[in-house]
Design an enzyme around this catalytic site. Structure first.
Site, PDB file in Angstrom:
ATOM      1  N   GLU A 145       0.808  -1.211   0.000  1.00 42.58           N
ATOM      2  CA  GLU A 145       0.000   0.000   0.000  1.00 42.58           C
ATOM      3  C   GLU A 145       0.842   1.261   0.000  1.00 42.58           C
ATOM      4  OE1 GLU A 145      -1.905  -1.506   3.674  1.00 42.58           O
ATOM      5  OE2 GLU A 145      -1.501   0.507   4.407  1.00 42.58           O
ATOM      6  N   CYS A 163       3.562   8.445   0.412  1.00 42.00           N
ATOM      7  CA  CYS A 163       4.186   7.558   1.385  1.00 42.00           C
ATOM      8  C   CYS A 163       4.223   6.170   0.768  1.00 42.00           C
ATOM      9  CB  CYS A 163       3.343   7.575   2.654  1.00 42.00           C
ATOM     10  SG  CYS A 163       3.895   6.435   3.903  1.00 42.00           S
ATOM     11  N   CYS A 187       6.958  -6.801   7.005  1.00 43.03           N
ATOM     12  CA  CYS A 187       8.168  -6.281   7.638  1.00 43.03           C
ATOM     13  C   CYS A 187       8.646  -7.295   8.662  1.00 43.03           C
ATOM     14  CB  CYS A 187       7.906  -4.943   8.309  1.00 43.03           C
ATOM     15  SG  CYS A 187       9.406  -4.226   9.022  1.00 43.03           S
ATOM     16  N   CYS A 207       7.741  -4.410  15.097  1.00 42.66           N
ATOM     17  CA  CYS A 207       7.455  -3.444  16.165  1.00 42.66           C
ATOM     18  C   CYS A 207       6.051  -3.747  16.687  1.00 42.66           C
ATOM     19  CB  CYS A 207       7.549  -2.019  15.645  1.00 42.66           C
ATOM     20  SG  CYS A 207       9.184  -1.635  14.989  1.00 42.66           S
ATOM     21  N   CYS A 251       2.820  -1.842  15.301  1.00 43.43           N
ATOM     22  CA  CYS A 251       2.725  -1.557  13.863  1.00 43.43           C
ATOM     23  C   CYS A 251       1.995  -2.659  13.107  1.00 43.43           C
ATOM     24  CB  CYS A 251       4.131  -1.369  13.296  1.00 43.43           C
ATOM     25  SG  CYS A 251       4.181  -1.193  11.513  1.00 43.43           S
ATOM     26  N   GLY A 295       7.302  -1.909   5.510  1.00 44.66           N
ATOM     27  CA  GLY A 295       8.668  -2.414   5.363  1.00 44.66           C
ATOM     28  C   GLY A 295       9.731  -1.531   5.973  1.00 44.66           C
ATOM     29  N   GLU A 296      10.912  -2.086   6.100  1.00 47.42           N
ATOM     30  CA  GLU A 296      12.055  -1.356   6.643  1.00 47.42           C
ATOM     31  C   GLU A 296      12.982  -1.020   5.470  1.00 47.42           C
ATOM     32  OE1 GLU A 296      13.390   0.184   9.433  1.00 47.42           O
ATOM     33  OE2 GLU A 296      15.019   0.460   8.010  1.00 47.42           O
ATOM     34  N   SER A 305      12.901   6.556   6.148  1.00 47.68           N
ATOM     35  CA  SER A 305      12.649   6.365   7.576  1.00 47.68           C
ATOM     36  C   SER A 305      13.156   4.991   7.998  1.00 47.68           C
ATOM     37  CB  SER A 305      11.146   6.487   7.837  1.00 47.68           C
ATOM     38  OG  SER A 305      10.858   6.181   9.181  1.00 47.68           O
ATOM     39  N   SER A 330      13.112   6.415  13.481  1.00 49.57           N
ATOM     40  CA  SER A 330      11.919   6.128  14.290  1.00 49.57           C
ATOM     41  C   SER A 330      12.383   5.842  15.710  1.00 49.57           C
ATOM     42  CB  SER A 330      11.181   4.914  13.733  1.00 49.57           C
ATOM     43  OG  SER A 330      10.611   5.234  12.490  1.00 49.57           O
ATOM     44  N   HIS A 345      10.771   6.607  19.092  1.00 48.72           N
ATOM     45  CA  HIS A 345       9.664   5.978  19.841  1.00 48.72           C
ATOM     46  C   HIS A 345       9.976   5.560  21.274  1.00 48.72           C
ATOM     47  CE1 HIS A 345       8.302   6.160  15.847  1.00 48.72           C
ATOM     48  NE2 HIS A 345       8.287   4.893  15.521  1.00 48.72           N
ATOM     49  N   ASN A 377      -1.750   6.040  15.858  1.00 50.87           N
ATOM     50  CA  ASN A 377      -2.979   5.647  15.154  1.00 50.87           C
ATOM     51  C   ASN A 377      -3.369   4.259  15.630  1.00 50.87           C
ATOM     52  OD1 ASN A 377      -4.141   7.312  13.105  1.00 50.87           O
ATOM     53  ND2 ASN A 377      -2.241   7.104  11.946  1.00 50.87           N
ATOM     54  N   CYS A 416       0.817   2.753   8.374  1.00 47.68           N
ATOM     55  CA  CYS A 416       1.277   1.784   7.390  1.00 47.68           C
ATOM     56  C   CYS A 416       0.796   0.373   7.691  1.00 47.68           C
ATOM     57  CB  CYS A 416       2.798   1.819   7.302  1.00 47.68           C
ATOM     58  SG  CYS A 416       3.636   1.501   8.856  1.00 47.68           S
TER      59      CYS A 416
HETATM   60  N1  SAH Z   1      10.204   0.710   8.870  1.00 50.93           N
HETATM   61  C1  SAH Z   1      10.457   2.100   8.822  1.00 50.93           C
HETATM   62  C2  SAH Z   1       9.566   2.859   7.874  1.00 50.93           C
HETATM   63  C3  SAH Z   1       8.113   2.458   7.819  1.00 50.93           C
HETATM   64  S1  SAH Z   1       7.143   2.830   9.245  1.00 50.93           S
HETATM   65  C4  SAH Z   1      10.375   2.692  10.210  1.00 50.93           C
HETATM   66  O1  SAH Z   1       9.959   1.996  11.118  1.00 50.93           O
HETATM   67  O2  SAH Z   1      10.790   3.826  10.363  1.00 50.93           O
HETATM   68  C5  SAH Z   1       6.998   4.580   9.148  1.00 50.93           C
HETATM   69  C6  SAH Z   1       6.661   5.226  10.455  1.00 50.93           C
HETATM   70  O3  SAH Z   1       5.308   4.945  10.832  1.00 50.93           O
HETATM   71  C7  SAH Z   1       7.549   4.764  11.604  1.00 50.93           C
HETATM   72  O4  SAH Z   1       7.990   5.838  12.370  1.00 50.93           O
HETATM   73  C8  SAH Z   1       6.590   3.894  12.367  1.00 50.93           C
HETATM   74  O5  SAH Z   1       7.002   3.740  13.680  1.00 50.93           O
HETATM   75  C9  SAH Z   1       5.288   4.636  12.214  1.00 50.93           C
HETATM   76  N2  SAH Z   1       4.105   3.878  12.583  1.00 50.93           N
HETATM   77  C10 SAH Z   1       3.890   2.552  12.480  1.00 50.93           C
HETATM   78  N3  SAH Z   1       2.679   2.214  12.938  1.00 50.93           N
HETATM   79  C11 SAH Z   1       2.099   3.363  13.351  1.00 50.93           C
HETATM   80  C12 SAH Z   1       0.834   3.678  13.936  1.00 50.93           C
HETATM   81  N4  SAH Z   1      -0.062   2.742  14.165  1.00 50.93           N
HETATM   82  N5  SAH Z   1       0.587   4.979  14.236  1.00 50.93           N
HETATM   83  C13 SAH Z   1       1.494   5.922  13.969  1.00 50.93           C
HETATM   84  N6  SAH Z   1       2.690   5.698  13.427  1.00 50.93           N
HETATM   85  C14 SAH Z   1       2.999   4.429  13.114  1.00 50.93           C
HETATM   86 FE1  SF4 Z   2       8.629  -2.537  10.339  1.00 58.04          FE
HETATM   87 FE2  SF4 Z   2       8.762   0.129  10.604  1.00 58.04          FE
HETATM   88 FE3  SF4 Z   2       6.503  -1.217  11.228  1.00 58.04          FE
HETATM   89 FE4  SF4 Z   2       8.670  -1.473  12.763  1.00 58.04          FE
HETATM   90  S1  SF4 Z   2       7.469   0.410  12.394  1.00 58.04           S
HETATM   91  S2  SF4 Z   2       7.347  -3.149  12.044  1.00 58.04           S
HETATM   92  S3  SF4 Z   2      10.304  -1.394  11.267  1.00 58.04           S
HETATM   93  S4  SF4 Z   2       7.416  -1.020   9.209  1.00 58.04           S
END
Ligand code: SAH
Ligand code: SF4
Length: 357
Positions: free
Chosen positions: A92, A113, A120, A124, A127, A167-168, A199, A222, A224, A297, A340
């Protein structure tokens, strides 16, 4: 061996390909012009190439476009796209309209985006992308194709790109950099490097590698969690590269005259304490990094929530009090699950239940 995609090649590679066949040098430019300016979707449409040459290209390269499965529009006109790739995988992308100072760019811009992997592997806890594990890397063309498809579907020109979809990105570094070259090139999508943000959840060795990249894209970490105990709790990657290792990689990156920024999602009762804000401010100052705070979110099936508004503002206030440049995102797309991985997850689950796949 599957054929390489024509949209994964650089101008140099295409030139070499034609040179090896004794073709004139301008052939590469002709093909690139069809791909990225005129945007045709078949070799046969490249009408200024001799028919035999078109047939030859079709034999050596694949030329696909992703299928648009769903487009969701949100009230604030954020649009979310679900694509199916040639092998059936779902990914997506999101198109976010003008949003002041979202990633430091000026406000009259449309940001895409995009995803870099199917699923992934980093898992996390908060996520949606990590929930069903990792399937595979996207190749460069599958990354670029998301942008071409969004522009085609929306009729909008994309000004900014953030690699914050599924994805990362740094776990797929070779294909990512190849895609960025195409996105950035004057013969490609011609989007300036400063309008491209990568990111990462904190892959320290890859951050060090990026320090030597000549292209001036932006890098977002990221964060967090400002301490190992908080990061350990929500980001398994921290057990591999702990805060010290991550910060040292960031030091190295910044020492190469590069700038980075932090993203920090605010999750109620997990990482929103005052002490976390103070520690985060220390790390940000050490690296002269700007901080983007993002209220969490909610994800279906996960228990996490965002803190109430006054707690978000309080966190922001502490950062600013400590001399850090920080913003709090009043983010768009909340009503269409723009975080995402969520749309894909819903669709994959629904398809399984229906027995479609
Ligand atoms: N894997 C990479 C890039 C994709 S995620 C990373 O983790 O940075 C992009 C961003 O969206 C990251 O900062 C991630 O922590 C954040 N993210 C993931 N799930 C989320 C959610 N439910 N609400 C808000 N941000 C979220
Ligand atoms: Fe993967 Fe980024 Fe989601 Fe962590 S936040 S699971 S690294 S996509």
């Amino acid at each position: 061996m599957p054929k390489p995609s024509i949209k994964s090649l650089s101008e140099d590679e295409l030139s070499e390909h034609f040179a090896a066949q004794g073709q004139p040098a301008y052939r590469a430019r002709q093909v690139l012009d069809w791909l990225y300016q005129k945007r045709v979707d078949a070799f046969e449409a490249m009408t200024d190439l001799p028919a035999a040459l078109r047939a030859g290209l079709a034999e050596e390269f694949s030329f696909v476009r992703p299928e648009v499965v769903r487009v969701l529009g949100s009230k604030d006109t954020t649009h979310k796209f679900l694509f199916r790739l040639a092998d059936g995988s779902l990914i997506e992308s999101v198109l976010i309209p003008a949003s002041p100072a979202l990633y430091g760019q000026t406000s009259d811009r449309r940001t895409a985006c995009v995803s870099t992997q199917v699923g992934c592997a980093y898992g996390c806890k908060f996520c949606a992308s990590g929930l069903e594990g990792f399937s595979r890397n996207l190749d460069a063309s599958e990354i670029v194709d998301q942008l071409l498809a969004i522009e085609r579907e929306s009729g909008d020109k994309i000004d900014n790109i953030v690699f914050m979809g599924m994805g990362e990105p740094l776990a797929n570094l070779t294909n990512l950099l190849r895609a960025i070259r195409i996105i950035n090139a004057p013969w490609g999508l011609e989007i300036g490097a400063r309008h491209i943000t990568i990111s990462t959840s904190g892959l320290a060795p890859q951050i060090r590698k990026l320090a030597h990249e000549p292209t001036q894209f932006r890098l977002a970490i990221s964060f967090h969690g400002a301490t190992d105990d908080v990061r350990d709790q929500i980001m398994p990657v921290n057990r591999k590269y702990n805060l010290k290792t991550l910060l040292e990689a960031c030091d190295f990156y910044v020492a190469q005259k590069k700038r980075l920024m932090f993203e920090y999602i605010l999750i109620a009762g997990v990482n929103d304490r005052d002490e976390q804000a103070r520690k985060l401010a220390q790390h940000a100052r050490r690296l002269s990094a700007k901080v983007n705070l993002i209220p969490y979110n909610t994800v279906e099936g996960l228990e996490w929530t965002r803190p109430p508004r006054h707690r978000q503002e309080n966190f922001l206030h502490i950062l600013r009090e400590h001399g850090v440049v920080a913003t709090l995102r009043r983010e768009k797309g909340h009503d269409i699950d723009a975080a995402c991985g969520q749309l894909r997850l819903q669709t994959a689950r629904a398809e399984r239940e229906l027995g479609v796949r």
